[in-house]
Scaffold this motif. Structure first.
Motif, PDB file in Angstrom:
ATOM      1  N   MET A   1      -7.194  -1.542   9.917  1.00  0.00           N
ATOM      2  CA  MET A   1      -7.074  -1.143   8.480  1.00  0.00           C
ATOM      3  C   MET A   1      -5.428  -1.454   8.474  1.00  0.00           C
ATOM      4  SD  MET A   1      -8.004  -1.333   5.257  1.00  0.00           S
ATOM      5  CE  MET A   1      -9.727  -1.046   6.023  1.00  0.00           C
ATOM      6  N   ASN A   2      -4.033  -1.475   7.601  1.00  0.00           N
ATOM      7  CA  ASN A   2      -2.894  -1.787   7.674  1.00  0.00           C
ATOM      8  C   ASN A   2      -2.706  -1.242   6.201  1.00  0.00           C
ATOM      9  OD1 ASN A   2      -2.228  -3.914   9.355  1.00  0.00           O
ATOM     10  ND2 ASN A   2      -4.412  -4.948   8.842  1.00  0.00           N
ATOM     11  N   TYR A   3      -1.816  -0.432   6.369  1.00  0.00           N
ATOM     12  CA  TYR A   3      -1.308   0.009   5.735  1.00  0.00           C
ATOM     13  C   TYR A   3       0.140  -0.097   4.437  1.00  0.00           C
ATOM     14  CZ  TYR A   3      -4.923   3.146   7.067  1.00  0.00           C
ATOM     15  OH  TYR A   3      -5.989   3.856   7.453  1.00  0.00           O
ATOM     16  N   THR A   4       0.460   0.271   3.705  1.00  0.00           N
ATOM     17  CA  THR A   4       1.967  -0.091   2.924  1.00  0.00           C
ATOM     18  C   THR A   4       1.941   1.601   2.779  1.00  0.00           C
ATOM     19  OG1 THR A   4       1.748  -2.595   2.211  1.00  0.00           O
ATOM     20  CG2 THR A   4       3.400  -0.371   1.073  1.00  0.00           C
ATOM     21  N   TYR A   5       3.381   2.177   2.866  1.00  0.00           N
ATOM     22  CA  TYR A   5       3.651   3.255   2.779  1.00  0.00           C
ATOM     23  C   TYR A   5       4.725   3.816   2.051  1.00  0.00           C
ATOM     24  CZ  TYR A   5       5.764   4.080   6.799  1.00  0.00           C
ATOM     25  OH  TYR A   5       6.512   3.582   7.405  1.00  0.00           O
ATOM     26  N   ILE A   6       4.659   5.086   1.303  1.00  0.00           N
ATOM     27  CA  ILE A   6       6.206   5.541   0.774  1.00  0.00           C
ATOM     28  C   ILE A   6       6.292   6.706   0.907  1.00  0.00           C
ATOM     29  CG2 ILE A   6       7.627   6.081  -1.062  1.00  0.00           C
ATOM     30  CD1 ILE A   6       6.127   3.539  -2.751  1.00  0.00           C
ATOM     31  N   VAL A   7       7.323   7.270   2.005  1.00  0.00           N
ATOM     32  CA  VAL A   7       7.877   8.744   2.091  1.00  0.00           C
ATOM     33  C   VAL A   7       8.810   9.026   1.992  1.00  0.00           C
ATOM     34  CG1 VAL A   7       6.213   8.271   4.680  1.00  0.00           C
ATOM     35  CG2 VAL A   7       8.297   8.001   4.770  1.00  0.00           C
ATOM     36  N   GLU A   8       9.094  10.220   1.254  1.00  0.00           N
ATOM     37  CA  GLU A   8      10.138  11.118   0.969  1.00  0.00           C
ATOM     38  C   GLU A   8      10.570  11.900   1.821  1.00  0.00           C
ATOM     39  OE1 GLU A   8      11.298  14.022  -2.398  1.00  0.00           O
ATOM     40  OE2 GLU A   8       9.139  13.821  -2.423  1.00  0.00           O
ATOM     41  N   GLY A  12      15.016  13.731   0.693  1.00  0.00           N
ATOM     42  CA  GLY A  12      14.527  13.526  -1.126  1.00  0.00           C
ATOM     43  C   GLY A  12      15.145  11.764  -1.629  1.00  0.00           C
ATOM     44  N   SER A  13      15.712  11.095  -0.646  1.00  0.00           N
ATOM     45  CA  SER A  13      15.609   9.517  -0.139  1.00  0.00           C
ATOM     46  C   SER A  13      13.650   9.308  -0.513  1.00  0.00           C
ATOM     47  CB  SER A  13      16.280   9.358   0.888  1.00  0.00           C
ATOM     48  OG  SER A  13      15.892   9.881   2.164  1.00  0.00           O
ATOM     49  N   LEU A  14      13.615   7.765  -0.786  1.00  0.00           N
ATOM     50  CA  LEU A  14      12.151   7.232  -0.523  1.00  0.00           C
ATOM     51  C   LEU A  14      12.770   6.573   0.636  1.00  0.00           C
ATOM     52  CD1 LEU A  14      11.063   7.437  -4.042  1.00  0.00           C
ATOM     53  CD2 LEU A  14      10.542   9.072  -2.338  1.00  0.00           C
ATOM     54  N   TYR A  15      11.142   5.471   1.474  1.00  0.00           N
ATOM     55  CA  TYR A  15      11.140   4.555   2.570  1.00  0.00           C
ATOM     56  C   TYR A  15       9.994   4.403   1.778  1.00  0.00           C
ATOM     57  CZ  TYR A  15      10.618   1.687   6.787  1.00  0.00           C
ATOM     58  OH  TYR A  15      11.337   0.585   6.885  1.00  0.00           O
ATOM     59  N   CYS A  16       9.710   3.228   1.984  1.00  0.00           N
ATOM     60  CA  CYS A  16       8.448   2.415   2.472  1.00  0.00           C
ATOM     61  C   CYS A  16       8.426   1.144   3.175  1.00  0.00           C
ATOM     62  CB  CYS A  16       8.966   0.922   0.789  1.00  0.00           C
ATOM     63  SG  CYS A  16       7.011  -0.273   1.159  1.00  0.00           S
ATOM     64  N   GLY A  17       7.477   1.618   4.076  1.00  0.00           N
ATOM     65  CA  GLY A  17       7.133   1.087   5.328  1.00  0.00           C
ATOM     66  C   GLY A  17       5.816   0.059   4.677  1.00  0.00           C
ATOM     67  N   TRP A  18       5.158  -0.676   5.620  1.00  0.00           N
ATOM     68  CA  TRP A  18       4.321  -0.908   6.480  1.00  0.00           C
ATOM     69  C   TRP A  18       3.351  -0.182   7.848  1.00  0.00           C
ATOM     70  CZ3 TRP A  18       1.545  -3.998   9.999  1.00  0.00           C
ATOM     71  CH2 TRP A  18       2.060  -4.789  11.082  1.00  0.00           C
ATOM     72  N   THR A  19       2.568  -0.181   8.509  1.00  0.00           N
ATOM     73  CA  THR A  19       1.677   0.259   9.703  1.00  0.00           C
ATOM     74  C   THR A  19       0.188  -0.510   9.659  1.00  0.00           C
ATOM     75  OG1 THR A  19       1.991   1.725  11.161  1.00  0.00           O
ATOM     76  CG2 THR A  19       1.608   2.713   8.987  1.00  0.00           C
ATOM     77  N   THR A  54      -5.617  -6.829   6.040  1.00  0.00           N
ATOM     78  CA  THR A  54      -4.756  -8.171   6.908  1.00  0.00           C
ATOM     79  C   THR A  54      -3.117  -7.168   6.890  1.00  0.00           C
ATOM     80  OG1 THR A  54      -4.217  -8.619   5.676  1.00  0.00           O
ATOM     81  CG2 THR A  54      -6.065  -9.928   6.914  1.00  0.00           C
ATOM     82  N   LYS A  55      -1.996  -7.189   8.287  1.00  0.00           N
ATOM     83  CA  LYS A  55      -0.873  -7.182   8.334  1.00  0.00           C
ATOM     84  C   LYS A  55      -0.436  -7.867   6.774  1.00  0.00           C
ATOM     85  CE  LYS A  55       1.400  -8.946  11.909  1.00  0.00           C
ATOM     86  NZ  LYS A  55       1.746  -9.624  12.985  1.00  0.00           N
ATOM     87  N   GLU A  56      -0.428  -9.130   6.795  1.00  0.00           N
ATOM     88  CA  GLU A  56       0.026  -9.610   6.116  1.00  0.00           C
ATOM     89  C   GLU A  56       0.616  -9.679   4.007  1.00  0.00           C
ATOM     90  OE1 GLU A  56      -0.449 -11.994   9.809  1.00  0.00           O
ATOM     91  OE2 GLU A  56      -2.059 -11.491   8.000  1.00  0.00           O
ATOM     92  N   GLU A  57      -1.454  -8.693   4.083  1.00  0.00           N
ATOM     93  CA  GLU A  57      -1.615  -8.568   2.806  1.00  0.00           C
ATOM     94  C   GLU A  57      -0.581  -6.886   2.607  1.00  0.00           C
ATOM     95  OE1 GLU A  57      -5.470  -9.347   1.063  1.00  0.00           O
ATOM     96  OE2 GLU A  57      -4.964  -7.659   3.401  1.00  0.00           O
ATOM     97  N   ALA A  58      -0.591  -6.181   3.560  1.00  0.00           N
ATOM     98  CA  ALA A  58       0.327  -5.079   3.608  1.00  0.00           C
ATOM     99  C   ALA A  58       1.890  -5.068   3.356  1.00  0.00           C
ATOM    100  CB  ALA A  58       0.042  -3.952   5.650  1.00  0.00           C
ATOM    101  N   TRP A  63       7.194  -5.491   0.629  1.00  0.00           N
ATOM    102  CA  TRP A  63       8.259  -6.290   0.637  1.00  0.00           C
ATOM    103  C   TRP A  63       8.484  -6.178  -1.598  1.00  0.00           C
ATOM    104  CZ3 TRP A  63       8.597 -10.813  -2.936  1.00  0.00           C
ATOM    105  CH2 TRP A  63       9.668 -11.115  -3.187  1.00  0.00           C
ATOM    106  N   HIS A  64       7.052  -6.773  -1.682  1.00  0.00           N
ATOM    107  CA  HIS A  64       6.843  -6.463  -3.096  1.00  0.00           C
ATOM    108  C   HIS A  64       7.938  -5.496  -3.906  1.00  0.00           C
ATOM    109  CE1 HIS A  64       5.241 -10.784  -3.953  1.00  0.00           C
ATOM    110  NE2 HIS A  64       4.316 -10.166  -3.543  1.00  0.00           N
TER     111      HIS A  64
END
Length: 82
Positions: A1-8, A12-19, A54-58, A63-64
């Motif tokens: 499984m692949n994930y897009t995630y947001i961490v705080e 207080g800053s936010l970061y978006c990534g995938w794994t 898929t990795k590409e979807e994540a 990116w979006h």
């Protein structure tokens, strides 16, 4: 499984990534290896994630999210409430 995630981050800053291993990525952030991903060594908490086949979807979703944030059409933190 692949994930897009947001961490705080603790500041207080936010970061978006995938794994492809969400638990390991969060553990890495909180073990002081976060600078590799978020440019900070502060602890993080997960505020949002989505699963993809898929990795590409994540990667596309990541990116979006980043594009929307740059265009200021959406606040990242609001996504944690959906």
């Amino acid at each position: 499984m692949n994930y897009t995630y947001i961490v705080e981050c603790a500041d207080g800053s936010l970061y978006c990534g995938w794994t492809n291993n969400l638990e390991k990525r969060i553990a890495d952030h909180n073990a002081g290896k976060g600078a590799k991903y978020t440019k900070t060594r502060l602890p993080v908490k997960l505020v949002y994630y989505e699963e993809f086949d898929t990795k590409e979807e994540a990667m596309s979703r990541e990116w979006h999210i980043k594009q929307l944030r740059r265009e200021k059409k959406m606040e990242l933190i609001d996504m944690s409430k959906t």
